[in-house]
Design a protein around this motif. Sequence first.
Motif, PDB file in Angstrom:
ATOM      1  N   UNK A 187      74.096   9.794 -15.555  1.00 27.09           N
ATOM      2  CA  UNK A 187      73.786   9.148 -14.275  1.00 27.09           C
ATOM      3  C   UNK A 187      74.193   7.677 -14.363  1.00 27.09           C
ATOM      4  N   UNK A 188      75.475   7.407 -14.144  1.00 32.14           N
ATOM      5  CA  UNK A 188      76.013   6.063 -14.377  1.00 32.14           C
ATOM      6  C   UNK A 188      76.809   5.492 -13.199  1.00 32.14           C
ATOM      7  N   UNK A 239      71.664  14.980  -8.562  1.00 28.41           N
ATOM      8  CA  UNK A 239      70.499  15.783  -8.180  1.00 28.41           C
ATOM      9  C   UNK A 239      70.515  17.122  -8.912  1.00 28.41           C
ATOM     10  N   UNK A 240      71.674  17.740  -9.001  1.00 31.84           N
ATOM     11  CA  UNK A 240      71.774  19.061  -9.617  1.00 31.84           C
ATOM     12  C   UNK A 240      71.439  19.015 -11.103  1.00 31.84           C
ATOM     13  N   UNK A 241      71.836  17.938 -11.791  1.00 33.00           N
ATOM     14  CA  UNK A 241      71.516  17.847 -13.219  1.00 33.00           C
ATOM     15  C   UNK A 241      70.000  17.758 -13.448  1.00 33.00           C
ATOM     16  N   UNK A 242      69.252  17.236 -12.457  1.00 35.15           N
ATOM     17  CA  UNK A 242      67.786  17.172 -12.554  1.00 35.15           C
ATOM     18  C   UNK A 242      67.124  18.314 -11.778  1.00 35.15           C
ATOM     19  N   UNK A 243      67.886  19.375 -11.553  1.00 37.84           N
ATOM     20  CA  UNK A 243      67.417  20.499 -10.730  1.00 37.84           C
ATOM     21  C   UNK A 243      66.084  21.068 -11.226  1.00 37.84           C
ATOM     22  N   UNK A 244      65.975  21.320 -12.526  1.00 35.81           N
ATOM     23  CA  UNK A 244      64.767  21.950 -13.046  1.00 35.81           C
ATOM     24  C   UNK A 244      63.530  21.079 -12.803  1.00 35.81           C
ATOM     25  N   UNK A 245      63.672  19.787 -13.068  1.00 35.76           N
ATOM     26  CA  UNK A 245      62.539  18.880 -12.842  1.00 35.76           C
ATOM     27  C   UNK A 245      62.184  18.798 -11.360  1.00 35.76           C
TER      28      UNK A 245
END
Length: 458
Positions: free
Chosen positions: A168-169, A180-186
Amino acid sequence: MAIDTAAALSAAPSSTVTELTPNRPSLSDLVEATGTTFILALFVTLSGKPCAKLVPAQAVTQLESDGVGFAGYAAGMMGQDPKDPDLVAMPDVTSFTPIPFVQPGLALVHCDPHVEGRPWPFAPRVILRETLRRAADLGFEVKVGAEIEYFLVDKDDAGRLTTADSSDTKRQPCYDARDVTRMYDHLTEISTAMNALGWGNYANDHEDANGQFEQNFDYDDAMVTADRVITARYLLSVIAERRGMQATFMPKPFTDRTGSGMHLHLSLWTADGSAFPDDTDAKGLGLSHTAYGFIAGILEHACALQGIIAPTVNSYKRTGATTTSSGATWSPRFATYGGNDRTHYLRVPDSNRVELRGGDGSANPYLAATAAIAAGLDGVERALDPGTPGSGESPSDSLPMTLLHAMDSLASDSVLTAALDIVGSGVADYFMTRKREEFFAWHNTVSEWEIDHYLTAF
């Protein structure tokens, strides 16, 4: 600051314990119906720290009738000394919240602290309840929505704060679908939990700064929303920790990034519905005289209000920022209002509500709602006029530059100090004293900035 416990108790309201009715289940009934095995009996300090004891279901009858005791001084900012009698947390049955997604069989209930059988006037929930009673005496019910912004962070091997998602840079990461998708599980775990609780989660997004997120839920009664803010912070913290991250509501954890706000959407309601809309509004925002009075009251008390809705040293790194790496700070510097314009202290997104944008993630939601409502009601009672939408931004409209300036403004504001004090309980003076101590503790600490600028400058 020494507190006179006897005087504080004499100033307290007679009771805030939930009165059971034939149609309302008891705490014991709810525990049995939900298969709850343990209950977090929770209250928050004036600083917003959540405090709780874990009570087994077998002791629920005792919890309901007698509450559970705490050493108030040990809990933190609760207006007590070591010599004072216990705080006894009495559960509000209406706030019972099963949270099996944290641990199977776990539930949470928000409590009103009592001392020697009377509600303790230094308890934030007790303070808000009194303000809502005043609003009811004026014929209003207060609805509040809250936007909770937070960062997901970690620390590197050197102990420096970093973004939990190392990918996230981007310079402008706001709303980026990939982040958003990379933090989907959270995000989906929190969303699912909110909806299971009936909060009406309707959006989850990446905010303006790297590592910053927001998850929205429906507005409700002011007390309900304040309880949900505390519950949400708890859920966000423990669920993030499971994934090796830390959720922080610190207003500005990174110098070059946008800070985290806690925007409040406020509205007054009567038996006929919302008191804010008016199609005949000459100012062009579709608002009633009641709504404009409410806006004017908040603007008049804005500098003092900041001391409560932005209550930390770090808060003023957010509102004082002039730029960020994304290009905008999204935090107000002047006490102004306007339409659907996010540069204002008070934004009017539609004719049913006003959005107060000065608060941040360190705000105690009970005190923030108390102060905002008290300021707005003062404007309604005095029929104040906020002037033309979009005007302002003169030095006289400037918000406080530091926590110390905000405390000075609060000290001179009889409306907001009275809202904190329940019939002269001394809460306002205690709060301001502790916050001034906080400012000077920071001020007396030598920072890396000073070392960098002064070590070899002379």
